[in-house]
Design an enzyme around this catalytic site. Structure first.
Site, mmCIF file in Angstrom:
data_model
loop_
_atom_site.group_PDB
_atom_site.id
_atom_site.type_symbol
_atom_site.label_atom_id
_atom_site.label_comp_id
_atom_site.label_asym_id
_atom_site.label_seq_id
_atom_site.Cartn_x
_atom_site.Cartn_y
_atom_site.Cartn_z
ATOM 1 N N SER A 1 0.840 -1.199 0.000
ATOM 2 C CA SER A 1 0.000 0.000 0.000
ATOM 3 C C SER A 1 0.872 1.244 0.000
ATOM 4 C CB SER A 1 -0.894 0.034 1.239
ATOM 5 O OG SER A 1 -0.154 0.423 2.393
ATOM 6 N N ASP A 2 0.352 2.322 -0.580
ATOM 7 C CA ASP A 2 0.984 3.603 -0.317
ATOM 8 C C ASP A 2 0.682 3.937 1.136
ATOM 9 O OD1 ASP A 2 2.373 5.955 -0.626
ATOM 10 O OD2 ASP A 2 1.349 6.532 -2.473
ATOM 11 N N TRP A 3 1.485 4.816 1.704
ATOM 12 C CA TRP A 3 1.413 5.086 3.137
ATOM 13 C C TRP A 3 0.103 5.818 3.466
ATOM 14 C CZ3 TRP A 3 5.014 2.290 1.687
ATOM 15 C CH2 TRP A 3 6.035 1.832 2.504
ATOM 16 N N GLY A 4 -0.780 5.108 4.161
ATOM 17 C CA GLY A 4 -2.083 5.670 4.465
ATOM 18 C C GLY A 4 -3.123 5.384 3.412
ATOM 19 N N GLY A 5 -2.821 4.476 2.498
ATOM 20 C CA GLY A 5 -3.726 4.200 1.390
ATOM 21 C C GLY A 5 -4.734 3.098 1.647
#
Length: 738
Positions: free
Chosen positions: A263-267
């Site tokens: 995941s992208d960070w916070g995605g």
């Protein structure tokens, strides 16, 4: 006593083969990876499996200490190895041995149009990551340049899917030779920063498959990428970090991707979607998936205790979990537990010089009236350098690509070093940008707001310009919010900080004014006819100043070509001509469909680009002969080769990027006038001529038919265009697909 020692020694020798046979298969580096994966998986507890699927810190996820399986450590980014950060925070950890080499931004790499440069880049940054014991490099980025306002375009490889595809593959391969996974990002349709966390992209299937997916597909099929990062935005109403169509149906099923989806960070936004829709590793959920920035709460991630509890309650099975863990173990055995893994190297002169070479190959000479460039260093006595970007550090800021570089040579320093004592170098700022708080520094305070007297700065620079032999204006964009920076988009195509007026007045004061633009994006140039020379120098990293000086003074002949179109005005870009950008904060519709960049520009009869895709000048000249084809027609299972003679007709050695475009004369569905299908960078001595050839097959003639959901190569007449840019076609050949 000697006999007793001999006895035990003999027993030990006899026992060694027995112990060797008992080594677990997952620890045996000579076993096939899939055998190791299955052996490790069967030994793991449920809790150990779940733990592997989510972060334990800002940039790491757990291994299995009980089994000797190490942690996974990620690092930003595509342009250099990010400084170490605190366990739970973005703030730097203040290590003294983590200052890296900053490589040029990926727009600069793409502008080399040279796959050897891409390989050199990947090899060098892979060695830096390996030395720092990172096993996943969060890059490269291959999102398509849809609009020049995207604040993150500088991290990507331009507007054309073919160019991005060819350039990304060597980068990945060379990074991964170091036992470091390249995590290609951001999958998919992350073409703007504003509203990026929730905007739902509405795009037709043709544009999706023809424009926005090919570079990712090449990364998987040809680059054999070991990791893919999901994007923040939505597609088909689902966040792309857990998107059934993109991750399960397309990436894993249709493309056969066997690596990890990160995941992208916070995605990540939903536990069940994260379980079932293709995500493998969750990172950065602020940091517990519930509250922004709460520390040491990783057990509350969507794929942590919430996942574990669903399994224990019988609401979900371990089927999806086992698939995730298999992929993570595959990553570990390809990297941290690989048979042969180099130790790498870090912050070396070799890497710095590699970065300089890439920058030199990527810097683009946009305009050079009256051959003002190169400047003869022996004939100038007073040189004026104007512009904040001549001294501003460009390796810091901009979001996740911010670096703690070992050093950074500014343009002013590079010019001074090149001239030495041979000329007086005067610096005048000319303009200034507001001071901003330093990124990722714990305790950093907002700087005092100081009033900028733009008139005084401009007047001082113009005064000095009148008596200079040559003026180098070094401006453009920077890494501040709202410029080339993650998390936001630009507000306009114009240069900020009143630079346009400054350039115009400098040009009036001195006819030998050279404009150097440092940016990762196209900018408007209302003064283009007033200045003789314009150079696009990109964000060129550690050796930026030296690379630029070598171009300005002719030590290196420029050979870069634009990887995206420079429009005259914003409305000349398809995304803005038809709308939409940035959308209504909920949805954004790509009304321009497949007509992105030069594909849109080619259709316009009343407007032309400021500088076309593929454009770039040299200090020498090249003549193209007549292109020929090996046959007049081909069948679906045949290839055809086009050859063109290219000659250096100037007085110095230079390199030319010869470009092949293909156009379909008549098709059932609308198609671009032409599309890039080949390029070759060829070095030629004065008077030397070489034959440049391109071979294509039916895949290069195909388009995606969204009515049939498949690629189609329609029989009919095609044209091959050979030229120096998308707007500078030198020869055309017709042929037929039977």
């Amino acid at each position: 006593m000697k006999k007793i020692k001999s006895f035990f020694w003999g027993v030990s020798l006899f026992a060694l083969p027995v112990f060797a046979q008992q080594k677990p298969a997952y620890l045996d580096v000579d076993k096939p990876i899939e055998v190791r994966v299955e052996d490790a998986l069967r030994r793991m507890t449920l809790e150990e499996k779940v733990a592997m699927t989510h972060a334990q810190s800002k940039f790491s996820s757990p291994g299995v200490p009980r089994l000797g399986i190490p942690e996974n450590w990620m690092t930003d980014g595509p342009h250099g190895i990010r400084a170490e950060v605190l366990w739970d925070e973005w703030y730097g950890a203040n290590w003294t041995n983590d200052s890296c080499i900053a490589f040029p931004a990926l727009t600069c790499l793409a502008a080399t149009w040279d796959t050897e440069m891409s390989a050199l880049y990947g090899e060098s940054i892979g060695e830096e990551a390996r030395y720092r014991n990172k096993n996943v490099l969060l890059g490269p980025g291959v999102n398509i340049y849809r609009t020049p306002l995207n604040g993150r375009n500088f991290e990507y490889m331009g507007e054309d899917p073919y160019l991005a595809s060819r350039m990304v593959v060597p980068y990945i391969r060379e990074v991964q030779k170091n036992g470091v996974a390249a995590c290609v990002k951001h999958f998919a349709l992350n073409n703007q920063e504003i509203y990026r966390g929730h905007i739902n992209v509405q795009v037709d299937d043709r544009a999706l498959h023809e424009i926005y997916l090919p570079a990712f597909k090449a990364a998987v099929h040809e680059g054999q990428a070991w990791a893919i990062m999901g994007s923040y935005n939505k597609y088909k109403g689902e966040h792309c970090c857990h998107n059934q169509y993109l991750l399960n149906d397309l990436l894993k099923r249709d493309w056969g991707f066997d690596g990890v989806v990160v995941s992208d960070w916070g995605g990540v936004h939903d536990t069940k979607e994260a379980i079932f829709n293709g995500l493998d590793m969750e990172f950065g959920s602020w940091t517990n998936g519930l509250n922004w920035g709460q520390s040491n709460a990783y057990d509350n991630y969507y794929l942590a205790h919430p996942y574990l509890n669903l399994i224990k309650k019988g609401e979900v099975t371990e089927k999806e979990l086992n698939d995730k863990v298999r992929r993570i173990l595959r990553l570990v055995f390809r990297t941290n537990m690989a048979k042969e893994r180099h130790f790498g190297s870090f912050g070396t002169e070799e890497h710095a010089l590699a970065g300089r070479t890439i920058a030199q190959q990527g810097i683009v000479l946009l305009q050079n009236k009256k051959n003002v460039l190169p400047v003869d260093a022996s004939k100038v006595k007073r040189v004026l350098v104007v512009g904040e970007n001549a001294v501003k550090r460009m390796t810091v800021g901009g979001g996740s690509s911010s670096l703690k570089a070992k050093y950074e040579v500014s343009p002013l320093e590079g010019i001074k070093a090149r001239l030495g004592d041979g000329a007086e170098v005067i610096y005048s700022p000319g303009y200034a940008s507001p001071a901003v708080k330093e990124q990722d520094v714990l305790g950093a305070e907002e700087p005092d707001k100081m009033e900028i007297d733009a008139d005084a700065l401009r007047n001082d620079a113009v005064k000095w310009a009148k008596d200079a032999d040559v003026v180098f204006f070094v401006g453009g964009l920077n890494k501040n919010d709202g410029q080339d920076c993650e998390g936001n988009d630009r507000s306009s195509l114009s240069l900020p900080y009143e630079q346009d007026q400054l350039i115009a007045e400098l040009a009036k004061a001195n006819p030998n004014t050279v404009v150097v633009i440092i940016s990762g994006n196209a900018v408007a140039m209302p003064w283009v006819k007033q200045v003789p020379a314009i150079v696009e120098a990109w964000y060129s990293g550690t050796e930026a100043g030296n690379a630029l000086a070598s171009i300005l003074f002719g030590d290196v002949n420029p050979s870069g070509k634009l990887p995206f179109t420079f429009p005259v005005k914003l409305e000349d870009n398809g995304a803005h001509a038809l709308g939409e950008h940035p959308g209504d904060s909920i949805n954004v519709k790509y009304n321009e469909s497949i007509f992105v960049g030069y594909r849109w520009a080619d259709k316009q009869k009343k407007t032309k680009p400021l500088f076309a895709f593929g454009h770039g000048l040299s200090y020498t000249t090249f003549a193209y002969g007549k292109a020929t084809a090996t046959k007049k027609s081909l069948t679906a299972d045949e290839t055809i080769t086009f050859t063109v003679p290219v000659k250096n007709t100037g007085s110095r050695e230079g390199s030319e990027v010869v470009q092949l475009y293909i156009g379909d004369k008549k098709s059932a569905l609308p198609r671009p006038i032409k599309e890039l299908k080949g390029f070759s960078k060829v070095k030629l001595a004065p008077g030397e001529e070489k034959m440049v050839s391109f071979t294509i097959d039916k895949t290069d003639l195909s388009y995606y038919d969204d009515t049939q959901n498949r690629w189609v190569a329609e029989p009919g007449v095609f044209e091959a265009f050979v030229g120096a840019s998308s707007a500078d076609i030198r020869s055309t050949v017709s042929f037929e697909l039977k």
